[in-house]
Design a protein around this motif. Structure first.
Motif: not given
Length: 349
Positions: A333-334, A336-337, A340-341
């Motif tokens: 999750k981290t 991907t975030e 993505r940022c």
């Protein structure tokens, strides 16, 4: 391990001066050795190093962005930094070998300049740090599994940054005497139209037994003991997790984040054992079997096994990204975030 690596290179330069018997090749012939080493070093090692550079970079960026930063995150972050150092040192050595193929003289000059600071000091210390940090991760997980109510009050969880700093300082300061072990010089042989790198022991190393006990103590403290701690710790974790099947909270535990973290660290620890035990076994056999060494009857088998052990060490420092992605939903999750940022920022710019 890097000391043995460099010793192999050093004596490998002088193989034409050693009176080997042509028919005394042992279990593996020289042609077979060259074929296997070419496949390992030319094909597999670059792939492993590329994975290590990209994977460790992604791990560092992702773990740095994880908030809140728990003690486990600090240990994993420091391990990733150390893995990056190992991978870059191996990459430098691989590049130097490529340079030697096209310009042996220039390649030997670089080798002579980098042997002490990069191989005997930096790489050796980084490999020691890997063992100690992996054993600390195992100990932290053993305490988390066996004493879940008190683990946060223990030293490993309360002061992770101080412990990691102490580990780095101890391992790197312990390797300082390696700077004074060899005199490295480049010698040109006009009759052979070639240059050779000579590694001569310093006067202090020749006249005292300091390095014999120094190396033995380093091997025990930062290789043997960490492997024993990791092996015993993993067995303790597995036994404890199996005993939980007798309790009613088994299903809840398996769904909890603690179970996922424990599985992740078990994978990291087992990979560490698989990748480091072969090199340690090669080193031990070399000490007690004169035929199995750089100049012994089984020298070709020794070279192949030594190359495999080095590649396994590089693999150990390269695959953690894959392990984290498979075993940790929080890391995924981290990750991907984070990326993505990064894409959004690029689009905005």
């Amino acid at each position: 391990m890097s000391e043995l690596w460099n010793s192999s290179e050093v004596l490998g330069v002088f193989t034409t001066m050693i009176p080997f018997s042509v028919h005394d090749e042992g279990l593996i012939s020289q042609s077979t050795k060259q074929t296997v080493e070419f496949a390992l070093v030319t094909v597999f090692l670059p792939m492993i190093l590329l994975l290590g550079c990209l994977g460790n970079g992604a791990v560092l960026r992702t773990l740095w962005n994880q908030k809140p930063r728990q003690s486990l995150t600090v240990y994993l972050l420091s391990l990733s930094v150390n893995d990056t150092v190992v991978v870059l040192a191996y990459a430098a050595h691989w590049i130097i070998n490529i340079v030697c193929l096209y310009d042996p003289e220039w390649g030997n000059k670089i080798t002579a300049a980098m042997t002490v600071p990069v191989y005997l000091f930096l790489l050796t210390a980084a490999q020691r740090v890997t063992g100690v940090l992996t054993s600390l991760l195992t100990m932290e997980r053993v305490l988390a599994v066996t004493c879940p109510l008190t683990v946060k009050s223990l030293l490993l969880s309360r002061h992770p940054r101080k412990i990691v700093t102490a580990v780095y300082l101890f391992c790197y300061l312990y390797m300082v005497p390696n700077w004074f072990r060899y005199n490295v010089s480049l010698v040109v042989a006009p009759s052979r139209n070639a240059s050779y790198v000579f590694y001569n022991l310093t006067k202090f190393a020749r006249t005292t037994d300091f390095y014999r006990y120094y190396g033995l103590l380093a091997h025990i403290l930062m290789s043997i003991i960490p492997m024993i701690v990791v092996l015993c710790g993993n067995l303790t974790i597995i036994i404890t997790m199996k005993r939980r099947k007798n309790f009613q909270d088994t299903i809840m535990f398996k769904k909890s984040e603690e179970h996922k973290v424990t599985t992740l660290l078990l994978c990291v620890s087992f990979i560490f054992l698989i990748c480091t035990i072969p090199g340690t076994c090669v080193l031990i056999v070399t000490k007690y079997n004169t035929d199995f060494g750089l100049t012994g009857r089984e020298r070709h088998l020794f070279d192949v096994l030594l190359t495999i052990s080095f590649i396994l060490v590089a693999l150990n420092s390269s695959v953690n990204f894959i392990v984290y992605m498979i075993c940790s939903s929080r890391f995924r999750k981290t990750f991907t975030e984070t990326w993505r940022c990064c894409q959004i920022q690029k689009i905005i710019q």
